[in-house]
Write an enzyme that holds these catalytic residues in place. Structure first.
Site, PDB file in Angstrom:
ATOM      1  N   HIS A  20     -42.232 -95.235  -3.856  1.00 22.11           N
ATOM      2  CA  HIS A  20     -41.244 -95.019  -4.928  1.00 22.11           C
ATOM      3  C   HIS A  20     -40.193 -94.029  -4.422  1.00 22.11           C
ATOM      4  O   HIS A  20     -40.546 -92.965  -3.882  1.00 22.11           O
ATOM      5  CB  HIS A  20     -41.959 -94.445  -6.163  1.00 22.11           C
TER       6      HIS A  20
ATOM      7  N   ILE B 148     -43.387-104.266 -12.959  1.00 23.30           N
ATOM      8  CA  ILE B 148     -44.564-103.485 -13.330  1.00 23.30           C
ATOM      9  C   ILE B 148     -45.767-104.422 -13.256  1.00 23.30           C
ATOM     10  O   ILE B 148     -45.765-105.493 -13.878  1.00 23.30           O
ATOM     11  CB  ILE B 148     -44.415-102.920 -14.761  1.00 23.30           C
ATOM     12  N   LEU B 149     -46.764-104.060 -12.476  1.00 20.72           N
ATOM     13  CA  LEU B 149     -47.946-104.911 -12.322  1.00 20.72           C
ATOM     14  C   LEU B 149     -48.834-104.739 -13.560  1.00 20.72           C
ATOM     15  O   LEU B 149     -49.157-103.613 -13.936  1.00 20.72           O
ATOM     16  CB  LEU B 149     -48.690-104.532 -11.053  1.00 20.72           C
TER      17      LEU B 149
HETATM   18  C1  GRF Z   1     -37.519 -98.956  -1.694  1.00 22.51           C
HETATM   19  O1  GRF Z   1     -36.780 -97.756  -1.581  1.00 22.51           O
HETATM   20  C2  GRF Z   1     -38.610 -98.802  -2.723  1.00 22.51           C
HETATM   21  O2  GRF Z   1     -39.122 -97.488  -2.816  1.00 22.51           O
HETATM   22  C3  GRF Z   1     -37.876 -99.144  -3.979  1.00 22.51           C
HETATM   23  O3  GRF Z   1     -37.068-100.247  -3.636  1.00 22.51           O
HETATM   24  C4  GRF Z   1     -36.675-100.090  -2.267  1.00 22.51           C
HETATM   25  C5  GRF Z   1     -36.943-101.393  -1.576  1.00 22.51           C
HETATM   26  O4  GRF Z   1     -36.275-101.389  -0.361  1.00 22.51           O
HETATM   27  N1  GRF Z   1     -38.790 -99.496  -5.059  1.00 22.51           N
HETATM   28  P1  GRF Z   1     -36.600-102.536   0.729  1.00 22.51           P
HETATM   29  O5  GRF Z   1     -36.614-103.867  -0.013  1.00 22.51           O
HETATM   30  O6  GRF Z   1     -37.941-102.227   1.320  1.00 22.51           O
HETATM   31  O7  GRF Z   1     -35.481-102.416   1.732  1.00 22.51           O
END
Ligand code: GRF
Length: 203
Positions: A113, A96-97
């Site tokens: 997300h 969380i930023l």
């Molecule tokens: C993505 O699905 C993102 O939405 C979620 O974590 C995943 C990261 O996947 N927060 P990657 O590292 O881009 O393969």
């Protein structure tokens, strides 16, 4: 449009952005990649000759201080400063930023997300959708505000949940939609076809 991409894991979304940016006609360039850990995905940036940095929360006394150091590392690459602030893209950053960080870059700060926000916010969206028996979930690209996964939605794509789905199978199906969605959203922002100011002022 200059991009700073933040990751924590495998970086397949980062890879999708790198592949898109390899096309000289793509209107955005990745100028740096940051992480909170030695993320495997950093190798994609290194292979592309793009500077990377790791800012570990455990090295700092507070989340705010971690955020300040992370912000400084991004600003050192020209993002968040001057007339062309560029864009910070959180693509699989599992942190969380803090509010100070968000204020430094808002509204030029987006996140992807793996759920159809406001459904299933938080760090276990895919698992939560499965546990809830959802027959449909998806992916959301939104502006980051000071809440958790609460900023204005920019783009969403629905993804079906299939019988027998494991968390990994569903997450992979989501990622198949997420990667092109993120690339398209960045392209639209870079071309001025999607305004982050309008999105934030509307909210
Ligand atoms: C993505 O699905 C993102 O939405 C979620 O974590 C995943 C990261 O996947 N927060 P990657 O590292 O881009 O393969």
């Amino acid at each position: 449009l200059k991009l700073a991409v933040l990751i924590s894991g495998g970086g397949s979304n980062l890879k999708a952005l790198l592949d898109a940016a390899a096309d000289p006609d793509f209107p955005a360039q990745i100028v740096c990649v940051g992480s909170d850990t030695e993320a495997p995905g950093l190798a994609y940036a290194t292979a592309a000759g793009i500077p990377t940095f790791v800012v570990r929360p455990s090295d700092y006394d507070s989340r705010e201080e971690w955020g300040q150091v992370l912000a400084a590392a991004i600003q050192e690459h020209g993002i968040g400063t001057g007339p062309h602030p560029g864009l910070v893209v959180s693509a699989g950053l599992m942190r969380i930023l803090p509010a100070g960080f968000v204020r430094s870059f808002s509204p030029d700060l987006i996140n992807t997300h793996p759920a159809l926000l406001p459904a299933f916010p938080g760090a276990h969206a895919v698992r939560d959708a499965l546990a809830a028996g959802a027959t449909e979930t998806g992916v959301t690209v939104h502006v980051i505000d000071e809440g958790v996964d609460t900023g204005p939605v920019l783009r969403q794509v629905a993804v079906p949940v299939l019988p027998g789905d494991t968390e990994d199978a569903l997450h992979e199906r989501i990622k198949r939609e997420e990667r092109p969605l993120l690339v398209q959203t960045v392209r639209d922002i870079a071309r001025g076809e999607l305004s982050l100011d309008a999105a934030t002022s509307r909210s």
